[in-house]
Design a protein around this motif. Sequence first.
Motif, mmCIF file in Angstrom:
data_model
loop_
_atom_site.group_PDB
_atom_site.id
_atom_site.type_symbol
_atom_site.label_atom_id
_atom_site.label_comp_id
_atom_site.label_asym_id
_atom_site.label_seq_id
_atom_site.Cartn_x
_atom_site.Cartn_y
_atom_site.Cartn_z
ATOM 1 N N VAL A 140 0.878 -1.171 0.000
ATOM 2 C CA VAL A 140 0.000 0.000 0.000
ATOM 3 C C VAL A 140 0.916 1.221 0.000
ATOM 4 O O VAL A 140 1.948 1.233 0.656
ATOM 5 C CB VAL A 140 -0.971 0.057 1.206
ATOM 6 N N HIS A 168 0.640 3.936 -5.353
ATOM 7 C CA HIS A 168 -0.784 4.198 -5.145
ATOM 8 C C HIS A 168 -0.997 5.698 -4.996
ATOM 9 O O HIS A 168 -0.983 6.231 -3.899
ATOM 10 C CB HIS A 168 -1.294 3.440 -3.913
ATOM 11 N N GLU A 195 -7.758 4.405 -8.790
ATOM 12 C CA GLU A 195 -7.676 4.920 -7.428
ATOM 13 C C GLU A 195 -8.580 6.155 -7.287
ATOM 14 O O GLU A 195 -9.299 6.299 -6.306
ATOM 15 C CB GLU A 195 -6.229 5.272 -7.076
ATOM 16 N N ARG A 254 -3.635 4.793 -0.888
ATOM 17 C CA ARG A 254 -3.671 3.633 0.005
ATOM 18 C C ARG A 254 -2.589 3.829 1.061
ATOM 19 O O ARG A 254 -1.493 4.299 0.766
ATOM 20 C CB ARG A 254 -3.415 2.323 -0.744
ATOM 21 N N HIS A 306 -9.141 7.453 5.611
ATOM 22 C CA HIS A 306 -9.853 6.198 5.361
ATOM 23 C C HIS A 306 -11.349 6.376 5.598
ATOM 24 O O HIS A 306 -12.163 5.919 4.801
ATOM 25 C CB HIS A 306 -9.323 5.083 6.275
ATOM 26 N N THR A 352 -7.733 3.561 1.315
ATOM 27 C CA THR A 352 -7.921 2.191 1.784
ATOM 28 C C THR A 352 -6.594 1.566 2.200
ATOM 29 O O THR A 352 -5.532 1.995 1.756
ATOM 30 C CB THR A 352 -8.593 1.324 0.703
#
Length: 167
Positions: free
Chosen positions: A60, A86, A93, A126, A134, A140
């Motif tokens: 992540v 990410h 995304e 992420r 989040h 995420t």
Amino acid sequence: MLASVVHSQPQDVSSKVQSCYQQVQRNLASKPHLGANSSGTTATVVMHSHESGRLICSHVGDSRAVLLKQTPTCDRLVAEPLTRDHKPELLDERERIEKHGRVVFDGYCHRVVKKHGMVPGLNLSRSLGDTVAHDVCGVTSVPEVMERVMTSQDRPILICSDGIWEV
């Protein structure tokens, strides 16, 4: 918990790794004294079974794993990315984020912010931690997971933070 993943059936690997990351996220969120509401981290985990030759990479954020491979003529090494950064400007995304928050460009990079605000300003899509991002912005902790079998041409794996790659 992650150590047992390398011996899992291929169809179970991704869900088991994702479960581990989700557990870490829950643990961080349950300990307010750690400050994870407004801070977080990237994570890149590489597991290799010497018995089967399986390589499992999960991540992540924007720390990266790159596999170095010997060319067929053995005169040089080439880099094969095992991860992708990410970032909120990536189409897939961005689509997830925009269901909850929005992506803005601040003149330097794209950032994740609330629908009607300019915080938290995270430049990742992420992460682990960052619980505000989040909860309200669509960030995420679900990792991307890849698996491959190592070959005789494979050499070292570099795992580095964005500070190394973005110099």
